[in-house]
Design an enzyme around this catalytic site. Structure first.
Site, PDB file in Angstrom:
ATOM      1  N   TYR A   8       7.526  -3.888  18.889  1.00 20.46           N
ATOM      2  CA  TYR A   8       8.541  -4.929  19.045  1.00 20.46           C
ATOM      3  C   TYR A   8       8.241  -5.776  20.282  1.00 20.46           C
ATOM      4  CZ  TYR A   8      13.161  -6.971  20.025  1.00 20.46           C
ATOM      5  OH  TYR A   8      14.194  -7.829  20.306  1.00 20.46           O
ATOM      6  N   SER A  59      13.005 -11.874  23.562  1.00 20.42           N
ATOM      7  CA  SER A  59      13.731 -10.735  24.114  1.00 20.42           C
ATOM      8  C   SER A  59      13.246 -10.513  25.529  1.00 20.42           C
ATOM      9  CB  SER A  59      13.465  -9.486  23.263  1.00 20.42           C
ATOM     10  OG  SER A  59      13.921  -8.314  23.915  1.00 20.42           O
TER      11      SER A  59
END
Length: 257
Positions: free
Chosen positions: A148, A135
């Site tokens: 995350y 990401s």
């Protein structure tokens, strides 16, 4: 002939979002797919008649071993492993329950690591590819997604190490760093609501289809890194060159929430 036609491809998290779009795109290009996700009904909806479908929870090591074994039993080889499955968590760094933090890392980091270890001997035989979908949060730590971000940074780091280890064996290892993608990520992520500017930012997101197209193009061209949308490179380089400035801007977004 399409370079992906006939290739044996595993896609994790295949039932929705980027994974479902990857499934459809690779089906159209003639690949043979092994699909895994927790939701059996959604998985069946995207699977083709010849796809290997395996509902299961990838936080369970047994499921990881079974996925590789069943793929080899069906096809006898493996060409591409796409580690797409993952989830978010909006708890703050100081309030994330440790069980939650471990759960995020189990799916976002340990599952891809073990699957790559299990797949590597067979990918060496086919000079295939590992695709780790990290990401932009694996390049820039986002204060509203701290655990995350940490898990995706870890995945980015192991991707680089895998690439170095496997290059001489002819295995391509590609890291993918999507920005904001229009999926159900926000809905599925647990924890408190993120800052309003983050929620509203979804209107600028790229589609899951666009993201999948960039990934499949990267696989076909055996790229090292894919950042999608490409404008995300500006954020990556800004963070590398001016980390204090980027951190101050993120703090403003966080405090406005």
């Amino acid at each position: 002939m399409d370079s992906l036609s006939g290739k044996i491809v595993i896609i994790t998290g295949a039932s929705e979002g980027i994974g479902a779009r990857l499934t459809g795109l690779l089906q159209s290009r003639g690949a043979h797919l092994s699909l895994v996700a927790r939701n059996a009904e959604k998985l069946a909806a995207v699977a083709g008649p010849d796809d290997l479908v395996m509902p299961g929870d990838l936080t369970d090591s047994t499921v990881r071993h079974e996925l590789i074994a069943k793929t080899l039993e069906r096809h006898g080889r493996l060409d591409v492993l796409i580690n797409n499955a993952g989830r978010g968590s909006y708890y703050t760094a100081c309030t994330t329950p440790m069980e939650e933090a471990r759960g995020v890392f189990e799916l976002n980091f340990f599952a891809p690591v073990e699957l790559a270890q299990l797949a590597a001997p067979y990918l060496r035989q086919t000079r295939g590819s590992i695709v780790n979908i990290s990401s932009i949060a694996g390049q820039i730590s986002l204060p509203w997604l701290p655990v995350y971000s940490a898990s995706k940074f870890a995945l980015a780091a192991i991707t680089s190490a895998q690439r170095t280890e496997l290059r001489q064996a002819g295995v391509n290892v590609m890291g993918v760093f999507p920005g904001y993608v229009d999926t159900d990520f926000q809905t599925n992520a647990v924890g408190p609501r993120p800052p309003e500017r983050v929620v509203q930012g979804k209107r600028f997101a790229v589609s899951a289809a666009e993201c999948a197209e960039a990934i499949v193009d990267g696989i076909a061209r055996r790229k090292r890194i894919v950042v999608t949308p490409r404008a995300g490179w500006a954020l990556v380089w800004a963070n590398r060159l001016f980390p204090g400035f980027v951190e101050s801007r993120l703090e403003r977004v966080w405090s406005d929430g």
